[in-house]
Motif scaffolding. Structure first.
Motif, PDB file in Angstrom:
ATOM      1  N   TYR A  41       0.757  -1.130  -0.187  1.00 25.48           N
ATOM      2  CA  TYR A  41       0.182  -0.051   0.016  1.00 25.48           C
ATOM      3  C   TYR A  41       0.837   1.378  -0.079  1.00 25.48           C
ATOM      4  CZ  TYR A  41       0.512   1.172   4.922  1.00 25.48           C
ATOM      5  OH  TYR A  41       1.232   1.553   6.161  1.00 25.48           O
ATOM      6  N   LEU A  42       2.270   1.342   0.139  1.00 25.93           N
ATOM      7  CA  LEU A  42       2.902   2.255   0.513  1.00 25.93           C
ATOM      8  C   LEU A  42       3.688   2.563  -0.974  1.00 25.93           C
ATOM      9  CD1 LEU A  42       4.274   2.168   3.764  1.00 25.93           C
ATOM     10  CD2 LEU A  42       2.691   3.711   3.032  1.00 25.93           C
ATOM     11  N   ALA A  43       3.745   1.432  -1.815  1.00 32.08           N
ATOM     12  CA  ALA A  43       4.611   1.547  -3.027  1.00 32.08           C
ATOM     13  C   ALA A  43       4.272   2.879  -3.905  1.00 32.08           C
ATOM     14  CB  ALA A  43       4.248   0.296  -3.828  1.00 32.08           C
ATOM     15  N   ASP A  44       5.272   3.398  -4.431  1.00 34.89           N
ATOM     16  CA  ASP A  44       5.254   4.537  -5.246  1.00 34.89           C
ATOM     17  C   ASP A  44       3.912   4.287  -6.370  1.00 34.89           C
ATOM     18  OD1 ASP A  44       7.366   5.541  -4.095  1.00 34.89           O
ATOM     19  OD2 ASP A  44       8.739   5.088  -5.745  1.00 34.89           O
ATOM     20  N   GLY A  45       3.917   3.648  -7.271  1.00 33.12           N
ATOM     21  CA  GLY A  45       2.909   3.088  -8.322  1.00 33.12           C
ATOM     22  C   GLY A  45       1.419   3.605  -7.525  1.00 33.12           C
ATOM     23  N   LEU A  67      -2.976  -4.566   4.858  1.00 35.08           N
ATOM     24  CA  LEU A  67      -3.238  -5.704   5.950  1.00 35.08           C
ATOM     25  C   LEU A  67      -2.221  -5.632   7.021  1.00 35.08           C
ATOM     26  CD1 LEU A  67      -4.682  -8.212   3.278  1.00 35.08           C
ATOM     27  CD2 LEU A  67      -5.833  -7.838   5.420  1.00 35.08           C
ATOM     28  N   ALA A  68      -1.405  -4.686   6.761  1.00 36.01           N
ATOM     29  CA  ALA A  68      -0.167  -4.579   7.951  1.00 36.01           C
ATOM     30  C   ALA A  68       0.096  -3.140   7.793  1.00 36.01           C
ATOM     31  CB  ALA A  68       0.704  -5.561   7.942  1.00 36.01           C
ATOM     32  N   ASN A  69       0.852  -2.527   8.644  1.00 34.95           N
ATOM     33  CA  ASN A  69       1.282  -0.987   8.491  1.00 34.95           C
ATOM     34  C   ASN A  69       2.563  -0.998   8.020  1.00 34.95           C
ATOM     35  OD1 ASN A  69      -1.150   0.339   9.379  1.00 34.95           O
ATOM     36  ND2 ASN A  69      -0.499   0.346  11.658  1.00 34.95           N
ATOM     37  N   ASP A  70       3.277  -2.064   8.098  1.00 31.58           N
ATOM     38  CA  ASP A  70       4.744  -2.179   7.472  1.00 31.58           C
ATOM     39  C   ASP A  70       4.407  -2.595   6.022  1.00 31.58           C
ATOM     40  OD1 ASP A  70       6.688  -4.655   7.486  1.00 31.58           O
ATOM     41  OD2 ASP A  70       4.847  -4.862   9.194  1.00 31.58           O
ATOM     42  N   ALA A  71       5.051  -2.020   5.047  1.00 33.47           N
ATOM     43  CA  ALA A  71       4.955  -2.430   3.660  1.00 33.47           C
ATOM     44  C   ALA A  71       5.419  -3.819   3.565  1.00 33.47           C
ATOM     45  CB  ALA A  71       6.129  -1.397   2.930  1.00 33.47           C
ATOM     46  N   ALA A  77       1.273 -10.448   2.664  1.00 35.81           N
ATOM     47  CA  ALA A  77      -0.442 -10.646   2.954  1.00 35.81           C
ATOM     48  C   ALA A  77      -0.986 -10.956   1.508  1.00 35.81           C
ATOM     49  CB  ALA A  77      -0.922  -9.884   3.661  1.00 35.81           C
ATOM     50  N   THR A  78      -0.344 -10.618   0.535  1.00 36.25           N
ATOM     51  CA  THR A  78      -0.968 -10.358  -0.904  1.00 36.25           C
ATOM     52  C   THR A  78      -0.733 -12.089  -1.494  1.00 36.25           C
ATOM     53  OG1 THR A  78       1.100  -9.824  -2.180  1.00 36.25           O
ATOM     54  CG2 THR A  78      -0.485  -8.099  -1.411  1.00 36.25           C
TER      55      THR A  78
END
Ligand SMILES: *[C@@H]1O[C@H](CO)[C@@H](O)[C@H](O)[C@H]1NC(C)=O
Ligand SMILES: *[C@@H]1O[C@H](CO)[C@@H](O)[C@H](O)[C@H]1NC(C)=O
Ligand SMILES: *[C@@H]1O[C@H](CO)[C@@H](O)[C@H](O)[C@H]1NC(C)=O
Ligand SMILES: *[C@@H]1O[C@H](CO)[C@@H](O)[C@H](O)[C@H]1NC(C)=O
Length: 324
Positions: A41-45, A67-71, A77-78
């Motif tokens: 969820y934090l990925a640049d794209g 699903l977690a706060n760290d990338a 989780a994917t």
């Protein structure tokens, strides 16, 4: 004279509905984005897609599903987890989010597997409710083959190696994400295989393919304003790519049976026929391979499907509330 009357009436009505939440029909709805396999969820794209949405509809609040706060854990989780549990967590996150939970509705954008997961969110939870769902390269009718991993992507390789063992075991179905949208067809009947119907932990349920249909799934999905499905023309990652449109493909002959010729539509297990009849089901193609997103296509989609309601729609909505 009359028109001032109407506008003060409108102002009053929207004020009374707006007071507790401060949302007006002119505000763009929040956008919830669910990324795909191997992404986080934090990925640049993903961040850039959110910025683009904000650029097209200024003031859009964007939330990237995690699903977690760290990338790293979110990426993991994917591949690994029980999608039922993951979805329940996302339902809880959205329902209790300080901003999303106050919105009258949200828009949803799903990339690849994130697309069918957001559809699962709508069917099972839908609180806050989704106005329009747009999916890119998703696997709505499952996959028949697991994807290749990058040469040094050991997380992906580990997951895929486990998948080759026995996709229908409860060990695999409760732990490996892509197995939960793996789908097999009975070569004789052309319908879903018995193993899939019995053991699929996610897709067979969310597609209402089992004998006992869940009416809530159908009602929730049919309530969408638009359900837009993009398929990448040269997608070789998702097999078959037509799954992005709920189509069935004969693995031997390559013959494609479109959604409209399948029982899921004809007997309307999911509300897709209902959506189609109100002009809400949209099938689109986008040039290029899997997830090669074009800014222009994204911008057009955001403008068309995620813009705030038009004046006419606002008026109808208000009158509708008053049951005139
Ligand atoms: C249908 O789905 C809803 C929402 O997830 C759930 O509450 C309900 O128990 C389900 N009904 C059946 C018959 O499984
Ligand atoms: C996945 O989790 C749900 C909810 O806890 C559970 O009911 C289900 O049995 C699990 N799936 C498998 C295949 O173990
Ligand atoms: C799939 O195609 C093959 C080859 O044309 C054919 O023999 C088979 O009956 C087809 N399967 C179904 C379910 O239509
Ligand atoms: C395919 O369907 C036929 C007819 O219902 C059934 O007899 C057969 O066992 C099925 N095969 C598989 C592999 O599910």
């Amino acid at each position: 004279m009359r028109s001032t009357h109407i506008s003060s009436f409108l102002a009053l009505v929207s004020l009374s509905t707006a007071v507790p939440t401060s949302w007006t029909t002119k505000d763009p709805l929040p956008l919830v984005i669910w990324h795909g396999l191997g992404d986080n969820y934090l990925a640049d794209g993903i961040q850039e897609v959110g910025e683009l949405a904000e650029q097209v509809n200024p003031g859009t609040f964007v939330y990237n599903v995690r699903l977690a706060n760290d990338a790293g854990s979110d990426r993991s989780a994917t591949f690994f987890g029980n999608v039922t549990t993951q979805l329940a967590q996302v339902c809880n996150d959205l329902a209790t989010h300080p901003i999303l939970s106050t919105a009258p509705a949200i828009n949803a954008l799903g990339f690849s597997q994130g697309g069918q997961f957001l559809r699962g969110y709508i069917e099972r939870c839908n609180s806050p409710p989704v106005r329009s769902l747009v999916t890119f390269g998703s696997q709505h009718n499952g996959i028949v083959k697991f994807q290749d991993c990058g040469a040094s992507d050991w997380l992906c390789k580990g997951a895929m190696a486990l998948l080759q063992t026995n996709a229908w075991s409860s060990f695999v179905q409760s732990r490996l994400v892509p197995a939960q949208y793996y789908r097999e067809v009975n070569e004789t009947t052309g319908l879903a295989s018995d193993s899939y119907l019995e053991f699929s932990n996610f897709l067979a349920d969310i597609n209402n393919e089992r004998e006992l249909k869940n009416e809530t799934y159908k009602k929730n999905l049919a309530s969408l304003e638009k359900f837009v499905m993009f398929v990448f023309e040269d997608d070789t990652t998702v097999i078959p790519k037509e799954t992005g449109w709920f189509a069935e493909v004969n693995a031997t002959s390559g013959k494609v049976t479109p959604l409209k010729h399948r029982p899921i539509y004809k007997q309307d297990w999911l509300g897709l026929k209902k959506l189609d009849h109100k002009g809400a089901l949209v099938f689109k193609t986008i040039p290029g391979p899997h997830m090669q997103l074009d800014d222009k296509v994204l911008k057009q989609a955001f403008k068309k499907y995620f813009s705030p309601a038009t004046k006419k729609a606002i008026f109808q909505e208000v009158l509708g509330d008053w049951e005139l």
